[in-house]
Design an enzyme around this catalytic site. Sequence first.
Site, short mmCIF file in Angstrom:
data_model
loop_
_atom_site.label_atom_id
_atom_site.label_comp_id
_atom_site.label_asym_id
_atom_site.label_seq_id
_atom_site.Cartn_x
_atom_site.Cartn_y
_atom_site.Cartn_z
N PRO A 98 4.44 -0.04 -4.91
CA PRO A 98 5.52 0.18 -5.86
C PRO A 98 4.97 0.75 -7.19
O PRO A 98 3.88 0.37 -7.63
CB PRO A 98 6.13 -1.21 -6.07
CG PRO A 98 5.33 -2.17 -5.27
CD PRO A 98 4.30 -1.44 -4.49
N GLY A 102 2.01 -2.82 -11.68
CA GLY A 102 0.74 -3.51 -11.93
C GLY A 102 -0.20 -3.49 -10.75
O GLY A 102 -1.24 -4.15 -10.75
N LEU A 103 0.15 -2.72 -9.69
CA LEU A 103 -0.69 -2.73 -8.48
C LEU A 103 -1.56 -1.47 -8.35
O LEU A 103 -2.12 -1.20 -7.29
CB LEU A 103 0.18 -2.91 -7.23
CG LEU A 103 0.93 -4.24 -7.12
CD1 LEU A 103 1.69 -4.31 -5.79
CD2 LEU A 103 -0.01 -5.44 -7.23
N GLY A 104 -1.65 -0.69 -9.41
CA GLY A 104 -2.59 0.44 -9.41
C GLY A 104 -2.10 1.65 -8.64
O GLY A 104 -2.91 2.43 -8.13
N SER A 105 -0.77 1.83 -8.58
CA SER A 105 -0.22 2.94 -7.79
C SER A 105 -0.74 4.31 -8.27
O SER A 105 -1.12 5.15 -7.45
CB SER A 105 1.31 2.84 -7.83
OG SER A 105 1.89 4.05 -8.11
N ALA A 107 -3.55 5.14 -9.83
CA ALA A 107 -4.97 5.34 -9.48
C ALA A 107 -5.12 5.57 -7.97
O ALA A 107 -5.92 6.41 -7.54
CB ALA A 107 -5.79 4.13 -9.91
N ALA A 108 -4.32 4.85 -7.17
CA ALA A 108 -4.45 5.00 -5.71
C ALA A 108 -3.97 6.37 -5.25
O ALA A 108 -4.60 7.00 -4.40
CB ALA A 108 -3.67 3.88 -5.00
N ASP A 149 -8.95 -0.24 -13.09
CA ASP A 149 -8.05 0.10 -11.98
C ASP A 149 -8.67 1.16 -11.08
O ASP A 149 -8.73 0.99 -9.85
CB ASP A 149 -6.70 0.62 -12.51
CG ASP A 149 -5.85 -0.48 -13.11
OD1 ASP A 149 -6.37 -1.59 -13.30
OD2 ASP A 149 -4.67 -0.23 -13.39
C1 MEV Z 1 -3.98 -2.77 -15.90
O1 MEV Z 1 -4.09 -2.92 -14.50
C2 MEV Z 1 -5.03 -3.55 -16.60
C3 MEV Z 1 -4.99 -3.47 -18.12
O2 MEV Z 1 -6.05 -4.32 -18.57
C4 MEV Z 1 -5.20 -2.07 -18.63
C5 MEV Z 1 -6.61 -1.56 -18.39
O3 MEV Z 1 -7.53 -2.31 -18.15
O4 MEV Z 1 -6.76 -0.32 -18.52
C6 MEV Z 1 -3.70 -4.02 -18.68
#
Ligand code: MEV
Length: 316
Positions: A98, A102-105, A107-108, A149
């Site tokens: 999704p 917050g799951l790194g979409s 970057a993936a 990430d």
């Molecule tokens: C995001 O997955 C993690 C954060 O610490 C941002 C980052 O490290 O770049 C919020």
Amino acid sequence: MTGQTSAPAKVILVGEHAVVYGMPAIALPLSQVRAYADYDICDHALSVHAEQDSQPLFRWSGNGEAPQDPLAALVQLTARHFGASQLRGKITIRSDIPIASGLGSGAAVSAALGRALAAILKRDLPDGALNDIVYEVEKLHHGTPSGIDNTVVVHEKPVYYIKGKTLDFIRITAPLHLVVADTGIAALTRETVSHVRERFRSQRRQTRALLENIGALAKQARSLVETGESWQLGELMTRNHELLRQLGVSSDALDRLVEAALVAGACGAKLSGGGRGGNIIALVDENTMPTVQAALLTAGAKQVITSSVIEKSASL
Ligand code: MEV
């Protein structure tokens, strides 16, 4: 010739936000949830497509300024890395991760696309080089990313990460059982990172103390992650959530899911990633996994994923 490349989602087990300020953090790949790039080597100028759209996201013309669109930038940086002035083929991107959760979409998708470009060019792209490219693109997504990430997503290994330090992968010898639950609320990491930056400016001493306390938790967590001490590790994760809440990056929906996981018997729970929306992660023992999963759905989670993380070379 056709083929497929991919990269996994990620969770931050301990230490998000503090990691932007030079503190350690621990991230794990979520290998069963992935972004994919299907490539087709053909004789047309490169076009990149999203699976659901008939029109391409963009066509590569091979010249011009550095694009602001993250995927176009990824293509340009990868072409430059290989010294390629022409790219031919078709790439279609598909992701089960999704977006803005917050799951790194981001970057993936970048990592999968970079690998597909290397395949089209029939060149080798080592993880270290791909990681550098994806990090540059993460800057377009996030502004000031720590680099955690892209590192965990590209290398697909648990990592104890300190910005600017040599990579330090963690060997997990006993499985960590995770339940990942989505609030269904999209939230941009760029915005929560800039909220923390603003807070750091206006309430420096208090914010620094919160970030240092988070960093101290990540430090303590490292050996517990290696040995799979779930209850002690879970307690650190719950304390981490409380510090993130004080930092102003949690939300009612995240707090509700964390509470539901703890009441249902999780060893610990916290938001994961930028916060304000997106996912929480709960650390559980194998037996409580179904109960915690059900409790999270009852508490309003839009999607729940379970994952048991162990280093590939370690035996269960
Ligand atoms: C995001 O997955 C993690 C954060 O610490 C941002 C980052 O490290 O770049 C919020």
